[in-house]
Design an enzyme around this catalytic site. Structure first.
Site, mmCIF file in Angstrom:
data_model
loop_
_atom_site.group_PDB
_atom_site.id
_atom_site.type_symbol
_atom_site.label_atom_id
_atom_site.label_comp_id
_atom_site.label_asym_id
_atom_site.label_seq_id
_atom_site.Cartn_x
_atom_site.Cartn_y
_atom_site.Cartn_z
ATOM 1 N N HIS A 118 -27.300 -32.592 9.314
ATOM 2 C CA HIS A 118 -27.317 -33.000 7.805
ATOM 3 C C HIS A 118 -28.137 -34.410 7.221
ATOM 4 O O HIS A 118 -28.071 -35.230 8.077
ATOM 5 C CB HIS A 118 -25.663 -33.344 7.666
ATOM 6 C CG HIS A 118 -25.276 -32.811 6.184
ATOM 7 N ND1 HIS A 118 -25.072 -31.838 5.783
ATOM 8 C CD2 HIS A 118 -25.158 -33.779 4.918
ATOM 9 C CE1 HIS A 118 -24.507 -31.619 4.600
ATOM 10 N NE2 HIS A 118 -24.733 -33.071 4.217
ATOM 11 N N ASP A 165 -14.216 -31.113 -0.550
ATOM 12 C CA ASP A 165 -15.400 -31.961 -0.597
ATOM 13 C C ASP A 165 -16.314 -30.958 -1.673
ATOM 14 O O ASP A 165 -16.973 -31.835 -2.516
ATOM 15 C CB ASP A 165 -16.165 -31.753 0.490
ATOM 16 C CG ASP A 165 -17.534 -32.401 0.458
ATOM 17 O OD1 ASP A 165 -17.906 -33.463 0.101
ATOM 18 O OD2 ASP A 165 -18.575 -31.545 0.761
ATOM 19 N N ARG A 171 -18.543 -35.656 -8.523
ATOM 20 C CA ARG A 171 -19.287 -36.914 -8.131
ATOM 21 C C ARG A 171 -20.858 -36.647 -8.744
ATOM 22 O O ARG A 171 -21.316 -37.807 -9.389
ATOM 23 C CB ARG A 171 -19.602 -37.134 -6.724
ATOM 24 C CG ARG A 171 -18.292 -37.745 -6.153
ATOM 25 C CD ARG A 171 -18.225 -37.559 -4.834
ATOM 26 N NE ARG A 171 -19.298 -38.342 -4.181
ATOM 27 C CZ ARG A 171 -20.010 -38.301 -2.986
ATOM 28 N NH1 ARG A 171 -19.754 -37.160 -2.220
ATOM 29 N NH2 ARG A 171 -21.194 -38.891 -2.692
ATOM 30 N N SER A 184 -17.954 -37.075 2.822
ATOM 31 C CA SER A 184 -18.514 -35.707 2.613
ATOM 32 C C SER A 184 -19.100 -35.079 3.489
ATOM 33 O O SER A 184 -18.889 -33.901 3.955
ATOM 34 C CB SER A 184 -19.353 -35.881 1.131
ATOM 35 O OG SER A 184 -19.989 -34.805 0.878
ATOM 36 N N LYS A 214 -17.367 -31.963 6.266
ATOM 37 C CA LYS A 214 -18.042 -30.597 6.532
ATOM 38 C C LYS A 214 -18.464 -30.326 7.635
ATOM 39 O O LYS A 214 -18.416 -29.301 8.372
ATOM 40 C CB LYS A 214 -19.298 -30.709 5.389
ATOM 41 C CG LYS A 214 -19.284 -30.533 4.166
ATOM 42 C CD LYS A 214 -20.489 -30.070 3.225
ATOM 43 C CE LYS A 214 -21.198 -31.404 3.192
ATOM 44 N NZ LYS A 214 -21.092 -32.006 1.925
HETATM 45 N N1 URA Z 1 -24.778 -35.128 1.376
HETATM 46 C C1 URA Z 1 -23.710 -34.595 1.183
HETATM 47 O O1 URA Z 1 -22.981 -33.716 1.884
HETATM 48 N N2 URA Z 1 -22.527 -35.434 0.567
HETATM 49 C C2 URA Z 1 -23.163 -36.678 0.028
HETATM 50 O O2 URA Z 1 -22.233 -37.166 -0.388
HETATM 51 C C3 URA Z 1 -24.325 -37.048 0.195
HETATM 52 C C4 URA Z 1 -25.151 -36.189 0.585
#
Ligand code: URA
Length: 431
Positions: free
Chosen positions: A82, A161, A168, A183, A187
């Site tokens: 990620h 999320d 957001r 966040s 995930k």
């Molecule tokens: N990537 C994400 O999944 N969440 C964030 O808040 C920022 C980048």
């Protein structure tokens, strides 16, 4: 318990208890807590921060807001990656097939664009038919059958999320360390990967401006991963200037296709190989970083990564003829190249300004309901440290509206600064 008291408590810089965080996340997920209270809470968190304990509780509450996958019945070890968000970051489109082609299964949950930062789901949806709304069963089945899957939140993983992320994006509450950490890690935990490589970006086009901030975000996420029993590694990479040249959804998919054929911009290619190699080492498919790099490069050279990408597109309902012949991809009606206004070395190619210009062209969203225009965006032809002669192509705008094109011309030109001195190229990775 009342939502207003939780918001006030955070506004007054106090630490929220686990019960208060659970109450907030549960209420927001079910819709009992409305968007306006959630936005106010998110702004209080952005301004006043959270302790490590609060961040961990928030992460686990979000991870538990929907299904949590156990992938052990599907694959021996699933890996995930990620990025903390940036401009021109289409790394996932290359890394997933490379790693899967090396025999390491990747089950990934991606996001949409967030503020000035692009999102993998928006990029993939430029391929007609590509589905990112897989069910939990489909997610697991695809991982088992193809060793590779990429989905959005609809899979009912960490739905809190999905909702908070969208909110957001349009309420100025993205660049908050605890909100980003929770966040991303919620995930990853919900999607069931046992090993995770985090690409934490820093600089002008990242949510973390400094090396120090990025290091802290990385450390927080690694600590949360450890607590949840996941092997987690954080890389710190540069996001002062866009990664690669393309910024905008279909344009980025085309650049990723080039990279999968062994071409594309050198910085993007190197970034993809580095992240893939780290994943292969963490996933125990290679005994050293060097071996993992060679394995990654080979999958591109012999076409296995490309075949895996085609397999991913087909498995998720995408029309593979578009990736086989990227000239079929959606195109903007107005394409204009802007040349360098003077000679000199580039001292700045401001990633955030470029990301914002792409969003203003329609590549991202200004409100939750906005539709993304997959065709529009920018090609940034040069990197910091490059010397240019006056009149050489500096950037190309892909627009669907003349006014927006005019604005992009001004804004993207401002993002480029020239110097009469020699300028050092920027590093790709810091740590
Ligand atoms: N990537 C994400 O999944 N969440 C964030 O808040 C920022 C980048």
């Amino acid at each position: 318990m009342r939502t207003i008291d939780i918001i006030t408590k955070k506004r007054e810089k106090n630490e929220l208890s686990k019960e208060e965080i659970d109450f907030f996340v549960d209420g927001f997920t079910t819709g009992e807590i409305p968007d306006y209270q959630a936005s106010s809470w998110a702004m209080a968190v952005l301004l006043n921060g959270m302790t490590a304990r609060e961040t961990t509780d928030l992460t686990l509450a979000i991870a538990r807001s929907g299904d949590t996958l156990d992938l052990s019945d599907v694959v021996d070890l699933a890996i995930d990656k990620h990025s903390s968000g940036g401009v021109g970051d289409k790394t996932t489109l290359v890394v997933l097939p490379v790693v899967a082609a090396c025999g390491l299964p990747v089950g990934k949950m991606s996001g949409r664009g967030l503020g000035f930062s692009g999102g993998t789901l928006d990029k993939l949806e430029s391929i007609p038919g590509f589905r990112v709304d897989l069910s939990t069963e489909e997610f697991k089945k695809q991982l088992h059958n193809h060793g590779m899957v990429l989905s959005g939140q609809s899979v009912n993983l960490a739905p809190a999320d999905g909702k908070l992320y969208a909110l957001r994006d349009v309420t100025g509450t993205v660049p908050s360390m605890p909100l980003i950490a929770s966040s991303i890690m919620s995930k990853k935990i919900a999607a069931g990967a046992q090993a995770i490589v985090l690409d934490v970006k820093l600089g002008l086009g990242a949510f973390m401006p400094t090396l120090e901030d990025a290091r802290e975000l990385g450390a927080r996420m690694v600590a949360i991963g450890k607590l949840a029993g996941r092997t987690t590694v954080a890389l710190l990479s540069d996001m002062n200037q866009p990664l690669g040249n393309a910024v905008g959804n279909a344009l980025e998919v085309i650049e990723a296709i080039d990279a999968l054929h062994g071409g594309g911009p050198a910085d993007f290619w190197e970034h993809c190989i580095h992240v893939s190699a780290e994943m292969l080492v963490l996933g125990k498919k290679a005994s050293s970083y060097e071996e993992a790099r060679t394995m990654s490069e080979e999958t591109i050279a012999d076409g296995r990564a490309w075949e895996k990408f085609r397999e991913l597109v087909t498995a998720q309902g995408g029309d593979v003829s578009y990736v086989d012949d990227p000239t079929k991809m959606t195109k903007a009606s107005l394409i204009e190249t802007v040349n360098a206004p003077r000679s000199g070395s580039l001292s700045q190619v401001h990633a955030r300004l470029i990301g914002e210009a792409a969003v203003a062209l329609g590549a991202g969203r200004a409100t939750k309901a906005d539709l993304v225009d997959h065709a529009v965006g920018l090609i940034i032809h040069h990197k910091v440290g490059d010397f240019l002669n006056e009149g050489e192509p500096l950037f190309t705008i892909h627009a669907n509206n003349a006014k927006q094109l005019e604005k992009a011309r001004v804004d993207v030109l401002k993002a480029h600064l020239f110097s009469d001195e020699d300028v050092q190229a920027l590093p790709l990775f810091y740590d």
